[in-house]
Scaffold this active site. Structure first.
Site, PDB file in Angstrom:
ATOM      1  N   ASP A 292     -14.942 -21.586 -33.636  1.00 49.82           N
ATOM      2  CA  ASP A 292     -13.665 -20.988 -33.242  1.00 49.82           C
ATOM      3  C   ASP A 292     -13.474 -21.273 -31.750  1.00 49.82           C
ATOM      4  OD1 ASP A 292     -11.609 -19.369 -32.355  1.00 49.82           O
ATOM      5  OD2 ASP A 292     -12.121 -17.704 -33.689  1.00 49.82           O
TER       6      ASP A 292
ATOM      7  N   TYR B 122      -1.799 -20.153 -28.477  1.00 49.70           N
ATOM      8  CA  TYR B 122      -1.085 -19.310 -27.510  1.00 49.70           C
ATOM      9  C   TYR B 122      -1.906 -18.857 -26.310  1.00 49.70           C
ATOM     10  CZ  TYR B 122      -2.959 -15.546 -30.558  1.00 49.70           C
ATOM     11  OH  TYR B 122      -3.744 -14.720 -31.305  1.00 49.70           O
ATOM     12  N   LYS B 123      -3.173 -19.261 -26.238  1.00 48.52           N
ATOM     13  CA  LYS B 123      -3.980 -18.884 -25.075  1.00 48.52           C
ATOM     14  C   LYS B 123      -3.912 -20.003 -24.036  1.00 48.52           C
ATOM     15  CE  LYS B 123      -6.898 -15.957 -27.993  1.00 48.52           C
ATOM     16  NZ  LYS B 123      -6.659 -14.610 -27.440  1.00 48.52           N
TER      17      LYS B 123
ATOM     18  N   ARG C 188     -11.139  -7.278 -18.357  1.00 51.97           N
ATOM     19  CA  ARG C 188     -11.345  -8.707 -18.585  1.00 51.97           C
ATOM     20  C   ARG C 188     -10.285  -9.505 -17.836  1.00 51.97           C
ATOM     21  NH1 ARG C 188     -10.482 -11.418 -24.521  1.00 51.97           N
ATOM     22  NH2 ARG C 188      -8.353 -11.160 -23.779  1.00 51.97           N
TER      23      ARG C 188
ATOM     24  N   PHE D 100     -15.374 -12.743 -32.732  1.00 52.92           N
ATOM     25  CA  PHE D 100     -14.067 -12.098 -32.765  1.00 52.92           C
ATOM     26  C   PHE D 100     -13.842 -11.523 -34.164  1.00 52.92           C
ATOM     27  CE2 PHE D 100      -9.442 -11.777 -32.994  1.00 52.92           C
ATOM     28  CZ  PHE D 100      -9.218 -11.069 -31.823  1.00 52.92           C
TER      29      PHE D 100
END
Lengths: 411, 411
Positions: free
Chosen positions: B196, B221-222, B370, B124
């Protein structure tokens, strides 16, 4: 001519109606808006909206449909007029500590060849800790924190000083440092100046552009009433923005974050100071809280702030029982912030007894009772009542009760 | 034996009841919990409490009475069991970007003499940007980011590598990197590993302690459903904690923040990773959101996640109209995360048309649609319905309509 009563002062207060914008505690007097500002109606409303509708129902689409992606800029632009900044120079993000790390690093790069960050021993500790962290990372050859007494600034400003790091208003005493004078003095010696506005933004006029300040940071949760742990803000003068390099280069500071390039390329302007994903919930609440400043004349705000602290001082001095309280905040208006600090050997116990009686101030080690005066929601009669209770606590010796003696974790 | 229908799978789903803990959008199917997780009832309740009661009424006292001061630790300890961490190794703070800066700096200090941070081009971007920021600050003699292809990791792990920086699950493809193997390989060559967990924590078992991971960061927040911009977290293995030095040394990481010392002295354990004042509103909501994981067996969660993606793949492959969608996520369970990425030349338009029809996935440049599968609130019938709509959009050519062609800012 008679001194006006608290009731008269309230009746004539041009800001009196602003109090209705706040949802204040039902009981007591809150003299701690310099630690954590109060909740406004608009902030409460926005908190519900952003959680229940924007997040709960609209979810990921809200980044565009509710403008989450522009929150840091929108909040920054709302703060800008409160600190004397023309547009395009303020952005909202992270905490003061993290933001100072960005700014101090960037400022040192602008003054290559110099390595000293000068500050005062009375500055808020996190400002000093941040520089110490950078010093430990870079080594003393690249970054060195030098501390001096407030009175020694002039002589300490040598030609190795890259950055002068100052609080606008001292967190303990409320002493207002002369932004115009100190900035000019530092510039004359080739240094840049970073101002920490934690204890001034939202409580008095701040004139960053007029003083030709270089950088500033400030806090969303004190006089800006953004809620506990609200995001902080950064000011960077337009003239410095093109050449900057800040080390916390996260994806939100990238020129095109959604291109997902492997190489960092900073955004233009203030967006280059963003790092990670913004704290949308907290920042939305701050944004709504800032609306309470709409239409406020900051000189009127300042006049009320000074009148409130004047009244508190007058009331304390009129009561012989309070003679042991020693004022360490400036008596001159020019140097007095929106808070008062009183020294007393039993400061801790007194602050605890006051809290038990509904008067919320706070204690600062080792022997200070500190009161903040938020002119948007405080009434003159609140000030008078606070001093009444203070007198009672001292006269009756209530503060000597054992439950007020035990020192606990404080904030 | 017949393949079970979506209805049958839902009827037999041991996690089915968890869906009632969420306040889901009234319409549509949300396949983007890997970007922003959904709101739980408890999070909504806590948001109201922390804003209206704790902040609004109790104000500054809440630091103690509502335990705000311990929020980062409490949240960390709630996340710990989800990532295979024994107590005392996880704390909640700041963003992934800011936290990586702390960790990478600290890890480099632990491997003095080495300067390379090795990562993959597919990582990322913010992870890479963070190291680039540190490299620009320290100079290439102290820190150097080296990128390689995922397949070249083994040969790239030379003896100058101080840190291997990996995503556990690839944000585009959902490929699961082998934590056990890569960690052991890096250790053998004297490097430390930072994981990560943004796309794995909360969606599958993570075994940090068992893999002898050194450090990790992750996202609130995921799959943890902490709300937009929820604070992130840091894991640091106990064996490393004593000797660490992280550069973002703000007051909340001080051993005794309320002593207001001028000199920074780090707290013991995970608290040394704190910098500024925590985002109390956001972190309180995250803390409440984490309660939904109470009593969850992560292997059951993982089984459902795989069954959901299995079903999606099976459904797509059963429809000839969808033959142009090319799966770039792993088909092997071992390497498949909780998301699926499909390549299509009109990926942008398809993702927009899906959104218009209530199926929320997202687009990732340049040509990927996605879909994320949050096993706590997604039903098998949602998966089936999503593929029905996808088929319809492709068969009817709906996605070719002009309003779906224009590329806008996305997240």
């Amino acid at each position: 001519m008679n001194t006006p009563t608290a009731q008269q002062l309230d009746a004539e207060d041009p800001l009196a109606a602003k109090r209705d914008d706040f949802l204040l505690p039902e009981q007591g007097v809150y003299l701690d808006g310099n630690s954590l500002g109060c909740l406004t109606r608009q902030a409460r409303q926005r908190a519900r909206e952003v959680v229940e509708q924007q997040w709960g129902q609209d979810l990921i689409k809200s980044w565009n449909s509710h403008g989450w992606i522009d929150l840091p800029t929108r909040c920054g632009e709302k703060i800008a007029p409160l600190i004397g900044a023309a547009p395009g120079q303020v952005i909202c993000c992270d905490s003061i500590s993290v933001n100072l790390f960005k700014i101090v690093s960037a400022a040192l790069k602008l003054r290559a060849g110099r390595r000293t960050v000068l500050s005062t021993v009375s500055n808020f500790p996190t400002d000093l800790y941040t520089v110490q962290g950078l010093q430990a990372l870079l080594g003393e050859q690249q970054c060195r924190l030098q501390l001096c007494a407030d009175t020694e600034l002039e002589s300490a400003l040598g030609d190795d000083v890259a950055v002068l790091l100052m609080s606008h208003v001292d967190f303990r005493t409320g002493y207002v440092n002369d932004m115009q004078h100190l900035t000019a003095m530092a510039h004359q010696l080739g240094a840049l100046v970073i101002w920490d506005l934690a204890h001034s933004a939202g409580a008095m006029p701040v004139m960053l552009d007029d003083c030709r300040a270089d950088f500033a940071v400030g806090c969303g949760y004190k006089y800006l009433n953004g809620g506990p742990g609200a995001p902080a803000f950064i000011y960077a003068a337009k003239r410095h923005q093109a050449g900057l390099q800040q080390p916390l280069s996260g994806w939100m500071g990238h020129r095109a974050p959604f291109d997902f390039d492997t190489h960092y390329a900073p955004a233009a302007g203030m967006q280059q100071f963003l790092s990670g994903t913004p704290a949308v919930l907290s920042m939305s609440v701050l944004e709504a809280a800032l609306d309470v400043f709409r239409g406020i004349d900051l000189s009127v705000l300042r006049s009320k702030s000074l009148a409130l602290t004047d009244l508190f001082i007058r009331q304390v001095r009129a009561r012989p029982a309070l003679a042991d309280l020693q004022l360490i905040s400036p008596i001159e208006h020019e140097y007095r912030g929106s808070q008062l600090a009183w020294r007393h050997p039993d400061a801790w116990a007194i602050s605890q007894a006051l809290i038990a009686r509904g008067i919320i101030g706070d204690f600062r080690a080792p022997d200070i009772v500190r009161f903040g005066f938020s002119p948007l929601y405080l009434r003159y009669q609140d000030v008078e009542r606070s001093v009444d209770v203070l007198e009672d606590i001292v006269c009756t010796g209530m503060y000597r009760q054992s439950q007020f003696q035990l020192r606990k974790k404080v904030t």
